[in-house]
Design an enzyme around this catalytic site. Structure first.
Site, PDB file in Angstrom:
ATOM      1  CG  ASP A 133      -2.099   0.897   1.118  1.00 59.34           C
ATOM      2  OD1 ASP A 133      -2.436   1.263  -0.018  1.00 59.34           O
ATOM      3  OD2 ASP A 133      -2.672   1.268   2.153  1.00 59.34           O
ATOM      4  CG  ASN A 154     -16.890  -4.476  -0.310  1.00 57.27           C
ATOM      5  OD1 ASN A 154     -16.274  -5.111  -1.178  1.00 57.27           O
ATOM      6  ND2 ASN A 154     -16.909  -4.860   0.958  1.00 57.27           N
ATOM      7  CG  LEU A 157      -9.151 -10.174  -2.955  1.00 58.19           C
ATOM      8  CD1 LEU A 157      -8.957 -10.205  -4.467  1.00 58.19           C
ATOM      9  CD2 LEU A 157      -7.931 -10.741  -2.246  1.00 58.19           C
ATOM     10  CB  CYS A 188     -21.025 -10.582  -5.112  1.00 59.51           C
ATOM     11  SG  CYS A 188     -19.545  -9.906  -4.317  1.00 59.51           S
ATOM     12  CB  CYS A 191     -25.350 -10.679  -1.761  1.00 60.64           C
ATOM     13  SG  CYS A 191     -25.068  -9.856  -0.175  1.00 60.64           S
ATOM     14  CB  CYS A 198     -22.452   2.267   1.998  1.00 57.32           C
ATOM     15  SG  CYS A 198     -21.301   3.659   2.022  1.00 57.32           S
ATOM     16  CB  SER A 216     -12.143   4.831   5.092  1.00 55.85           C
ATOM     17  OG  SER A 216     -12.526   3.673   5.789  1.00 55.85           O
ATOM     18  CB  CYS A 241     -15.920   2.872   7.641  1.00 54.79           C
ATOM     19  SG  CYS A 241     -17.634   2.298   7.655  1.00 54.79           S
TER      20      CYS A 241
END
Length: 311
Positions: A133, A154, A157, A188, A191, A198, A216, A241
């Protein structure tokens, strides 16, 4: 020792496990053609907000061979950080789970550097760099290509066995290896819990996150005042978050990590709402001495606490 590409890759994956890395996959370094349009569109919409660095070095983000010369292979690793215990006072301001313990940048990079040294001494002379990162690397895209999981709605991963509470890191190497050939299946399905849950509407549509509306972003990246329009939408989050992860059914698979460095300061978990509101700079330094929370400094946490108090 004249090893086949398969043997080299298997040794790397096996050693990664020994070094406490939960996931490891290897992918050929190439241009991210499939990701280019979506990434440029994301930037054009201003979804990076004040994170100007996201618009820098775009070509390097899309092609790691421009980031580290002669890169041929990318070793992508994942490290579980799901905690054994969480904050005890249900009314206390909440911090993201990734910040409970020692700053992950250092923990994961140490393990990646160990893996790099092993490759260099036991498999073959190699040049390259480790990243956590900390550089223009589209880590989720590479993790998907390396077979570590799929990209959820979202934008995180998700791994079928471990969920999404994972730190990702990469080794960019000038060594040819055997590469994964995953099917990139998306589990996913229908869903949409993360999208619906959020509170700021940052997930504008499945798989697209407006980073400039994410809690965040507001609590960590944004340096000025938090917009009034976000009032009443933080659900008591003071640093980062996890809401979109907490509601994800795949995180029922999450098991507590075994990384000593990620164990939280006991005082952090027991802090009450009043303890947070009364916290001074000295106490902040004590509790978050080695934590990623130090990124905001006490001034940033105080701003976030005041914002919560005024909701």
């Amino acid at each position: 020792m004249n090893l086949t590409l398969t043997a080299k890759s298997n040794l790397i994956k096996s050693k990664a496990k020994e070094f406490g890395l939960d996931l490891c996959g290897i992918v050929k370094a190439d241009f991210l053609e499939d990701e280019k349009e979506n990434f440029l569109s994301w930037l054009d919409k201003g979804y990076h907000g004040e994170m100007g660095y996201m618009a820098n070095n775009v070509e390097k983000r899309l092609d790691p061979r421009l980031l580290v010369e002669n890169t041929k292979s990318i070793v992508v690793v994942g490290l579980n950080y799901f905690p054994k215990e969480q904050q005890k006072d249900p009314e206390a301001p909440v911090i993201a789970k990734y910040a409970y313990g020692k700053d992950y940048h250092f923990v994961l990079k140490d393990r990646l550097n160990q893996l790099f040294e092993y490759i260099n001494t036991e498999i073959g002379e190699v040049s390259g760099r480790a990243f956590v990162d900390s550089a223009p690397v589209l880590e989720h895209a590479w993790a998907k290509k390396a077979g570590l999981g799929w990209i959820g709605k979202n934008s995180l991963l998700i791994n079928r066995k471990m969920g999404s509470f994972l730190f990702l890191g990469e080794l960019l190497l000038d060594m040819e290896l055997e590469y994964e050939n995953p099917t990139y299946a998306d589990f996913c399905g229908g869903c949409n819990r993360c999208v619906r849950s959020c509170p700021t509407g940052a997930i504008t549509e499945p798989y697209v996150v407006n980073g400039s509306k994410c809690i965040s972003y507001y609590t960590i990246e944004l340096k000025g005042d938090i917009p009034e329009e976000a009032k009443g939408k933080f659900e008591n989050r003071v640093f980062g978050c996890d809401i979109c992860q907490d509601v994800c059914p795949w995180n029922r698979m999450s098991k507590p990590h075994s990384v000593t460095d990620f164990e939280p300061n006991p005082d952090l978990l027991s802090m009450s709402k009043e303890d947070w509101q009364d916290m001074n700079a000295h106490k902040f330094g004590e509790i978050f001495r080695n934590s990623a929370v130090k990124r905001t400094k006490f001034k940033g946490i105080k701003r976030n606490l005041d914002f919560l108090k005024g909701e």
